[in-house]
Design an enzyme around this catalytic site. Sequence first.
Site, PDB file in Angstrom:
ATOM      1  N   HIS A   1     -23.577 -36.457 -37.352  1.00 21.62           N
ATOM      2  CA  HIS A   1     -22.278 -37.019 -37.708  1.00 21.62           C
ATOM      3  C   HIS A   1     -21.206 -36.326 -36.881  1.00 21.62           C
ATOM      4  CE1 HIS A   1     -24.007 -38.267 -41.849  1.00 21.62           C
ATOM      5  NE2 HIS A   1     -23.943 -39.312 -41.047  1.00 21.62           N
TER       6      HIS A   1
ATOM      7  N   GLU B   1     -18.619 -33.364 -37.948  1.00 27.53           N
ATOM      8  CA  GLU B   1     -19.075 -32.151 -38.624  1.00 27.53           C
ATOM      9  C   GLU B   1     -19.304 -31.053 -37.602  1.00 27.53           C
ATOM     10  OE1 GLU B   1     -22.369 -33.773 -40.847  1.00 27.53           O
ATOM     11  OE2 GLU B   1     -21.067 -35.132 -41.945  1.00 27.53           O
TER      12      GLU B   1
ATOM     13  N   ARG C   1     -17.176 -40.264 -37.813  1.00 25.30           N
ATOM     14  CA  ARG C   1     -18.466 -39.889 -38.367  1.00 25.30           C
ATOM     15  C   ARG C   1     -19.616 -40.610 -37.676  1.00 25.30           C
ATOM     16  NH1 ARG C   1     -21.004 -38.828 -43.604  1.00 25.30           N
ATOM     17  NH2 ARG C   1     -22.662 -40.316 -44.000  1.00 25.30           N
TER      18      ARG C   1
ATOM     19  N   HIS D   1     -25.455 -30.465 -41.440  1.00 21.70           N
ATOM     20  CA  HIS D   1     -24.248 -31.265 -41.644  1.00 21.70           C
ATOM     21  C   HIS D   1     -23.142 -30.395 -42.209  1.00 21.70           C
ATOM     22  CE1 HIS D   1     -26.170 -35.449 -41.709  1.00 21.70           C
ATOM     23  NE2 HIS D   1     -27.200 -34.638 -41.578  1.00 21.70           N
TER      24      HIS D   1
ATOM     25  N   GLU E   1     -25.773 -28.845 -45.882  1.00 24.49           N
ATOM     26  CA  GLU E   1     -24.341 -29.140 -45.783  1.00 24.49           C
ATOM     27  C   GLU E   1     -23.641 -27.790 -45.736  1.00 24.49           C
ATOM     28  OE1 GLU E   1     -22.799 -32.051 -45.530  1.00 24.49           O
ATOM     29  OE2 GLU E   1     -24.270 -33.536 -46.172  1.00 24.49           O
TER      30      GLU E   1
END
Lengths: 292, 338
Positions: B109, B112, B130, B200, B274
């Site tokens: 993405h 990020e 994104r 991410h 994440e």
Amino acid sequence: MPPAVSTPPAPRPGVPRPSALLLALALALCLAVPGLQAAGPGPGPGPGSPGVPGAPPPGLLRQAARAALHFLNFRAGSPSGLRVLAAVLRGRAAVDARRTCRVDLEFTAERYDPEVADGRLGRCSARVVFRHQKPRPAVNVTCTRFMETSRSRREDFLLYKRAKRLRAPLGATSIPNSHGWIDPSLRPIWDLAFLGSSYVLWERTTQTLHYYMAQLSSVNQWKTNEDAIDFDYMVLLHEFSTQEIIPCRIHLVWYPGKPLKVKYHCQELHTAQEGSGTEEGSAVAPTQPNNF
Amino acid sequence: MKPLLGTLCLLGILIPEGLGYDGSLAQPRREVVEETGSPWQSLDTYSYTRYHPMEEIYQWMIQISEKYAGVATQHFLGMTYETRPMYYLKISQPSDNPKKIIWMDCGIHAREWIAPAFCQWFVKEDRLWRKSRSSHNNGTCFGTDLNRNFNVSWCSIGASKNCQDITFCGSGPVSEPETKAVSSFVESKKESIVCFLTMHSYGQLILTPYGYTKNKSSNHEELIQVGQKAANALKKKHGTNYRVGSSADILYATSGSSRDWARDIGIPFSYTFELRDNGTYGFILPAAQIQATCEETMEAVLSVLDDVYEKYWNSDSAGKVTPATVVLGLLVSLVSIF
């Protein structure tokens, strides 16, 4: 302000009484969203552990905590006293026949500015009522202080003085820039932008939708010649469950110690709806947060 | 860092160059110049605590593979929609024996940025865009969410068939060149790949399969255990809290994700990380936090690799060590102006 009155827990699902079944169903509906999925119970210890019948999912408690803190930040009107969620401690939820979802919870909060955050946590308790997938949750919240009232007033006034002297970069801007950098001289703009956004973030938070302020994308107006700071700007909000970026225009008027005045208008990307709202003074909410 | 008996695959990075949110080519108009200086030239002076544009990352890859020629080699993976090349770094000791593979991608993405920064750290930018850059609907709409484009319960939930949406799943499963390239490569080596990590931001989470269902994978308990151990190791470094759970449980429903696809083709350890933070800065994490983020993430990834190592090397019945390969890929999809 008296602490939130605790409610009896929802009856366990499976108990064969009609009212209990209805409440259990309503509790499930409290969380179900067509096309989206509310965060369910997570593993590990903590409130809302799976396998505990009747325990609200931790996702719902976090939503309630965020809504409460946005509301608190807006009501306090203190750009140097902004708070964010640290951790949920405990909570419970109850749903009525109209699918109104009432959440009572306790959580910890920390200072928004990570550079200033010293690891100290404030403790909060709140009651948050979500009307079924409608915005503007009703919030009743109390938090312990991070610092003495006189000190927070002083910090706000210092911020105010810096803001008055500041020549804001008018027009399109990126604060922070792509590298996450906010020039320290522009920090008052960022803090005030977040303060104004708090109103928008509170209004738009539902059981399943929650937002963060991703970037300040333009400064339309920054008037400091009168007493109050008159600030008109665009922000990009990031909605977490849909991952969408939503541009909003916000206009606020702020003077230290006075209630914040906010107007806003958000673009919705491809639905026909647009969202907007106005808040002036303290006429609306039934209670004041007692954090000073 | 313990000597690598394996090969690490690192794949990462979609960095839009100066892409403003509205899609225009926008150099930030009043960018405060805090990092100037001549363009970076040599590996010795490469800063791992700054975000880098794509050309510099490519140059870095080349220089890494030149400097560490015996261990790190650069390979072509495929082309992006905009016909830019995608490369991966294969890091392994030379060996005659067949190897197990660990795959890591960073930056599927585009917005990020902390993820590709971590990938680079691990080896030695529209900013909020994104998706990819593919064109749809006769050029009236751009970008597929690559992490909804993999062939696993494609577009069933948590994704959209509408190109205008940010979770647009593409015109069909694996419709995008970037997804095809990753899928083909990973599929071709799947017997050997034991671990698949996709990096991410943000949210501070370690996610196990699945996003497309609340059902759990057959090794869910083990994945949670390993994940929790990694989160604990991460927290020891700078006190950062990560939560561990299946994507459907603690995040939101998604279909067509690389992590779910990897698990369903048989790769046993498949995680989405994440990274920082929790929303204060979100995607636009200050560069000042790169170092701390990467240090703590390193602890977590090493913890996972330790557990993977325990499982697949120590239990070799023949009593000999089966060497592993780590493949580090850079998913490159440069975006440009509308």
